[in-house]
Design a protein around this motif. Structure first.
Motif, PDB file in Angstrom:
ATOM      1  N   VAL A 191     -13.407  -9.429  10.556  1.00 30.17           N
ATOM      2  CA  VAL A 191     -12.081 -10.003  10.759  1.00 30.17           C
ATOM      3  C   VAL A 191     -11.077  -8.852  10.826  1.00 30.17           C
ATOM      4  O   VAL A 191     -10.939  -8.091   9.870  1.00 30.17           O
ATOM      5  N   LEU A 192     -10.410  -8.723  11.954  1.00 24.63           N
ATOM      6  CA  LEU A 192      -9.432  -7.662  12.166  1.00 24.63           C
ATOM      7  C   LEU A 192      -8.032  -8.261  12.202  1.00 24.63           C
ATOM      8  O   LEU A 192      -7.744  -9.094  13.067  1.00 24.63           O
ATOM      9  N   GLY A 193      -7.195  -7.840  11.289  1.00 28.14           N
ATOM     10  CA  GLY A 193      -5.795  -8.231  11.343  1.00 28.14           C
ATOM     11  C   GLY A 193      -5.076  -7.370  12.372  1.00 28.14           C
ATOM     12  O   GLY A 193      -4.989  -6.147  12.211  1.00 28.14           O
ATOM     13  N   MET A 194      -4.572  -7.988  13.448  1.00 29.84           N
ATOM     14  CA  MET A 194      -3.968  -7.204  14.527  1.00 29.84           C
ATOM     15  C   MET A 194      -2.747  -6.402  14.080  1.00 29.84           C
ATOM     16  O   MET A 194      -2.571  -5.263  14.537  1.00 29.84           O
ATOM     17  N   PRO A 195      -1.884  -6.909  13.179  1.00 32.57           N
ATOM     18  CA  PRO A 195      -0.762  -6.061  12.737  1.00 32.57           C
ATOM     19  C   PRO A 195      -1.224  -4.763  12.096  1.00 32.57           C
ATOM     20  O   PRO A 195      -0.612  -3.704  12.317  1.00 32.57           O
ATOM     21  N   LEU A 196      -2.295  -4.822  11.310  1.00 30.18           N
ATOM     22  CA  LEU A 196      -2.811  -3.605  10.695  1.00 30.18           C
ATOM     23  C   LEU A 196      -3.444  -2.702  11.748  1.00 30.18           C
ATOM     24  O   LEU A 196      -3.197  -1.487  11.785  1.00 30.18           O
ATOM     25  N   ALA A 302      -5.139   8.275   4.283  1.00 26.13           N
ATOM     26  CA  ALA A 302      -4.001   7.793   5.066  1.00 26.13           C
ATOM     27  C   ALA A 302      -4.069   6.287   5.270  1.00 26.13           C
ATOM     28  O   ALA A 302      -3.039   5.597   5.266  1.00 26.13           O
ATOM     29  N   LEU A 303      -5.275   5.750   5.430  1.00 27.33           N
ATOM     30  CA  LEU A 303      -5.436   4.303   5.557  1.00 27.33           C
ATOM     31  C   LEU A 303      -4.920   3.590   4.316  1.00 27.33           C
ATOM     32  O   LEU A 303      -4.257   2.554   4.412  1.00 27.33           O
ATOM     33  N   MET A 304      -5.199   4.131   3.151  1.00 27.79           N
ATOM     34  CA  MET A 304      -4.716   3.505   1.922  1.00 27.79           C
ATOM     35  C   MET A 304      -3.201   3.499   1.853  1.00 27.79           C
ATOM     36  O   MET A 304      -2.583   2.548   1.376  1.00 27.79           O
ATOM     37  N   ASP A 305      -2.589   4.570   2.336  1.00 31.69           N
ATOM     38  CA  ASP A 305      -1.125   4.597   2.364  1.00 31.69           C
ATOM     39  C   ASP A 305      -0.587   3.494   3.266  1.00 31.69           C
ATOM     40  O   ASP A 305       0.424   2.852   2.954  1.00 31.69           O
ATOM     41  N   ARG A 306      -1.230   3.265   4.392  1.00 32.84           N
ATOM     42  CA  ARG A 306      -0.791   2.183   5.274  1.00 32.84           C
ATOM     43  C   ARG A 306      -0.877   0.835   4.562  1.00 32.84           C
ATOM     44  O   ARG A 306       0.019  -0.011   4.701  1.00 32.84           O
ATOM     45  N   LEU A 307      -1.925   0.641   3.802  1.00 33.53           N
ATOM     46  CA  LEU A 307      -2.078  -0.627   3.093  1.00 33.53           C
ATOM     47  C   LEU A 307      -1.009  -0.805   2.016  1.00 33.53           C
ATOM     48  O   LEU A 307      -0.679  -1.935   1.645  1.00 33.53           O
ATOM     49  N   LEU A 308      -0.469   0.301   1.521  1.00 33.54           N
ATOM     50  CA  LEU A 308       0.569   0.214   0.504  1.00 33.54           C
ATOM     51  C   LEU A 308       1.825  -0.491   1.019  1.00 33.54           C
ATOM     52  O   LEU A 308       2.562  -1.102   0.245  1.00 33.54           O
ATOM     53  N   GLY A 344       5.211  -2.979  19.658  1.00 31.89           N
ATOM     54  CA  GLY A 344       5.947  -1.727  19.758  1.00 31.89           C
ATOM     55  C   GLY A 344       6.981  -1.594  18.658  1.00 31.89           C
ATOM     56  O   GLY A 344       7.152  -0.509  18.067  1.00 31.89           O
ATOM     57  N   ALA A 345       7.675  -2.694  18.362  1.00 30.85           N
ATOM     58  CA  ALA A 345       8.670  -2.669  17.299  1.00 30.85           C
ATOM     59  C   ALA A 345       8.016  -2.444  15.934  1.00 30.85           C
ATOM     60  O   ALA A 345       8.536  -1.707  15.089  1.00 30.85           O
ATOM     61  N   LEU A 346       6.848  -3.058  15.723  1.00 32.40           N
ATOM     62  CA  LEU A 346       6.149  -2.883  14.450  1.00 32.40           C
ATOM     63  C   LEU A 346       5.686  -1.443  14.269  1.00 32.40           C
ATOM     64  O   LEU A 346       5.801  -0.860  13.184  1.00 32.40           O
ATOM     65  N   THR A 347       5.173  -0.851  15.347  1.00 35.80           N
ATOM     66  CA  THR A 347       4.730   0.547  15.279  1.00 35.80           C
ATOM     67  C   THR A 347       5.895   1.481  15.000  1.00 35.80           C
ATOM     68  O   THR A 347       5.791   2.420  14.187  1.00 35.80           O
ATOM     69  N   ALA A 348       7.041   1.226  15.649  1.00 34.68           N
ATOM     70  CA  ALA A 348       8.226   2.056  15.419  1.00 34.68           C
ATOM     71  C   ALA A 348       8.722   1.905  13.980  1.00 34.68           C
ATOM     72  O   ALA A 348       9.125   2.884  13.339  1.00 34.68           O
ATOM     73  N   TYR A 349       8.685   0.692  13.479  1.00 36.77           N
ATOM     74  CA  TYR A 349       9.103   0.458  12.091  1.00 36.77           C
ATOM     75  C   TYR A 349       8.205   1.220  11.124  1.00 36.77           C
ATOM     76  O   TYR A 349       8.677   1.876  10.188  1.00 36.77           O
ATOM     77  N   THR A 350       6.891   1.156  11.359  1.00 36.91           N
ATOM     78  CA  THR A 350       5.946   1.855  10.481  1.00 36.91           C
ATOM     79  C   THR A 350       6.196   3.355  10.488  1.00 36.91           C
ATOM     80  O   THR A 350       6.173   4.015   9.443  1.00 36.91           O
ATOM     81  N   TYR A 358       6.445   5.387   0.309  1.00 32.21           N
ATOM     82  CA  TYR A 358       5.012   5.451   0.004  1.00 32.21           C
ATOM     83  C   TYR A 358       4.802   5.913  -1.438  1.00 32.21           C
ATOM     84  O   TYR A 358       3.958   5.365  -2.163  1.00 32.21           O
ATOM     85  N   GLU A 359       5.558   6.922  -1.867  1.00 33.44           N
ATOM     86  CA  GLU A 359       5.416   7.424  -3.230  1.00 33.44           C
ATOM     87  C   GLU A 359       5.795   6.352  -4.237  1.00 33.44           C
ATOM     88  O   GLU A 359       5.149   6.210  -5.287  1.00 33.44           O
ATOM     89  N   ARG A 360       6.844   5.586  -3.944  1.00 30.58           N
ATOM     90  CA  ARG A 360       7.226   4.501  -4.861  1.00 30.58           C
ATOM     91  C   ARG A 360       6.092   3.486  -4.986  1.00 30.58           C
ATOM     92  O   ARG A 360       5.749   3.041  -6.094  1.00 30.58           O
ATOM     93  N   GLN A 361       5.495   3.122  -3.853  1.00 31.76           N
ATOM     94  CA  GLN A 361       4.408   2.155  -3.891  1.00 31.76           C
ATOM     95  C   GLN A 361       3.221   2.686  -4.691  1.00 31.76           C
ATOM     96  O   GLN A 361       2.555   1.937  -5.416  1.00 31.76           O
ATOM     97  N   ARG A 362       2.939   3.996  -4.571  1.00 32.17           N
ATOM     98  CA  ARG A 362       1.843   4.566  -5.357  1.00 32.17           C
ATOM     99  C   ARG A 362       2.148   4.458  -6.848  1.00 32.17           C
ATOM    100  O   ARG A 362       1.274   4.111  -7.655  1.00 32.17           O
ATOM    101  N   ARG A 363       3.366   4.769  -7.241  1.00 31.50           N
ATOM    102  CA  ARG A 363       3.729   4.705  -8.657  1.00 31.50           C
ATOM    103  C   ARG A 363       3.749   3.264  -9.161  1.00 31.50           C
ATOM    104  O   ARG A 363       3.363   2.997 -10.307  1.00 31.50           O
ATOM    105  N   VAL A 364       4.195   2.350  -8.316  1.00 31.45           N
ATOM    106  CA  VAL A 364       4.169   0.937  -8.708  1.00 31.45           C
ATOM    107  C   VAL A 364       2.730   0.492  -8.947  1.00 31.45           C
ATOM    108  O   VAL A 364       2.428  -0.211  -9.916  1.00 31.45           O
ATOM    109  N   GLY A 365       1.821   0.903  -8.051  1.00 28.03           N
ATOM    110  CA  GLY A 365       0.417   0.547  -8.229  1.00 28.03           C
ATOM    111  C   GLY A 365      -0.153   1.098  -9.517  1.00 28.03           C
ATOM    112  O   GLY A 365      -0.911   0.426 -10.222  1.00 28.03           O
TER     113      GLY A 365
END
Length: 428
Positions: A191-196, A302-308, A344-350, A358-365
């Motif tokens: 199962v592939l989530g297209m946004p990811l 890097a994949l884990m950072d994206r999941l954050l 395209g908008a989602l990629t630009a946002y990312t 990203y660092e905040r999300q790591r510390r929250v985790g």
């Protein structure tokens, strides 16, 4: 929500350090952790959830130490795994007994009370019998003939991680990915989530596929059909035997009769979860290691950072679907163009997400630990396991031409998922 960074600076109200602020994200201070996790406290989890969290925390830290020490994790069929399968088979045996006794009572009762009891037992057995998932009929499904290049990539990665490929790929709107099985024969499904998938680099896409296929290679007991369906049956029993609210005198008697069976079911379910807890956490670490083997250590991290930032991506997609709803109906051609624009908008946002988010999300985790997800080690532990362990280079490379061919194969599914998000809203 804009995809353009709008940064300013201001002093931290707690320690005075200058902090960068982007109105799209939570403002926080890296020096003193002010406003690091401003969400309201999570409700106190129930007993089973607390037990799972405690087990996951202990096993996560123990297995991290083992992985970093260079020790090989236990074989996938260690004693707890074997006991878990045996216990799950015993649970299914109860279902078989109910069915056999139900048939006997229905036949021997000859239309009397025994027949009614037999039919009741058969109905209960029918509810508890293991279900075999089917392919979804409301999501794009790709087979080898539809996407030969994608399946060839999956097969190549599967060979590196030590397993075989999949029979079908479902594309949906979640910011996630998963592997499972479908049908009586247990065919493999990715199962592939297209946004990811859209926001990942070619290297990160390979890491994603390596991680998911790694679950097949590792033999994760908790995801196996026997154990998974046994947990479902026990959970259903536990729910059915819950005390009746505001009971009448007769219902009070029923509640009393429910006490011992409910305690028994709860004990068996807790034991099954305990037996599989270590295997589940171990499987995640090993899947991460296999992701690094196929795509490189840096790509897996890097994949884990994206999941954050999955929650932030969900907010963005909900915002875009809201704008589309305000825009009203469009022609088919305009709707298709708008669907392509979404990615395209989602990629630009990312790309615009700042490193300090990203660092905040790591510390929250690290602060929340297993309070959110007891089935996976916290991301900061998984990331530590990768970056502090041996660094490896990619075994599989996705060049530009091959990526282009795969993109063409999934183009129709890509557009369909985007149109679904814009039309129905984002629910992933």
């Amino acid at each position: 929500m804009s995809a353009v960074a709008e940064e300013t600076t201001r002093p931290c109200p707690q320690c005075g350090t200058r902090i960068r602020v982007d109105r799209r994200f939570i403002a926080w201070c890296a020096a003193c952790d002010w406003n690091l996790d401003p969400q309201p406290p999570q409700p106190e989890p129930k007993r089973f959830a607390r037990a799972e969290q405690a087990l996951a925390r202990r096993h996560g830290e123990q297995l991290l130490a083992e992985m970093l020490s260079g020790a090989e994790p236990r074989p996938r069929r260690d004693a707890p795994a074997v006991l878990a399968v045996a216990l799950a088979l015993a649970v299914h045996g109860v279902t078989v007994v109910l069915a056999v006794v139900g048939v006997w009572c229905a036949v021997a009762g000859r239309g009397g009370p025994g027949t009614f009891l037999g039919l009741l037992l058969l109905a209960v057995a029918a509810v508890l019998v293991p279900r075999f998932p089917k392919l979804p009929d409301d999501r794009p499904v790709l087979f080898r003939a539809d996407a030969p290049e994608l399946f060839a990539l999956v097969d190549e990665i599967a060979g590196v991680v030590g397993t075989r490929g999949v029979h079908a790929v479902v594309v949906d709107e979640r910011v996630n990915a998963a592997v499972t099985t479908y049908g009586v024969r247990g065919r493999r499904l990715l199962v592939l989530g297209m946004p990811l998938w859209e926001i990942l680099t070619p290297e990160e896409r390979i890491a994603l596929l390596g991680h998911e296929l790694g679950h097949y290679a590792n033999g994760d007991t908790r995801h196996g059909l026997v154990v998974r369906t046994a947990v479902r049956s026990l959970s259903l029993w536990h729910h059915t035997l819950r005390p009746l609210p505001d009971p009448s005198p007769a219902e009070m008697v029923v509640n009393v009769l429910y006490v011992l069976p409910r305690l028994l079911v709860r004990g068996v379910l807790a034991l099954l979860l305990r037996l599989t807890a270590r295997a589940g956490v171990r499987a995640e670490y090993l899947a991460d290691r296999l992701a690094a083997r196929v795509a490189s250590t840096q790509a897996a991290a890097a994949l884990m950072d994206r999941l954050l930032i999955a929650d932030s991506l969900g907010v963005f997609l909900r915002s875009e679907s809201g704008k589309a709803a305000l825009g009203g109906s469009r022609s088919t051609r305009e709707a298709a163009a708008r669907a392509d624009e979404l990615w395209g908008a989602l990629t630009a946002y990312t790309a615009s997400v700042p490193e300090y988010e990203y660092e905040r999300q790591r510390r929250v985790g690290a602060r929340r630990g297993h309070r959110v997800d007891a089935t996976h080690p916290p991301t900061h532990l998984r990331r530590t396991c990768l970056l502090d362990g041996p660094h490896v280079e990619a075994a599989v490379v996705l060049d530009a031409d091959r990526k282009h061919r795969i993109d063409q194969e999934v183009a129709a599914a890509r557009t369909e998922v985007a149109r679904r998000i814009l039309r129905d809203g984002f629910t992933g």
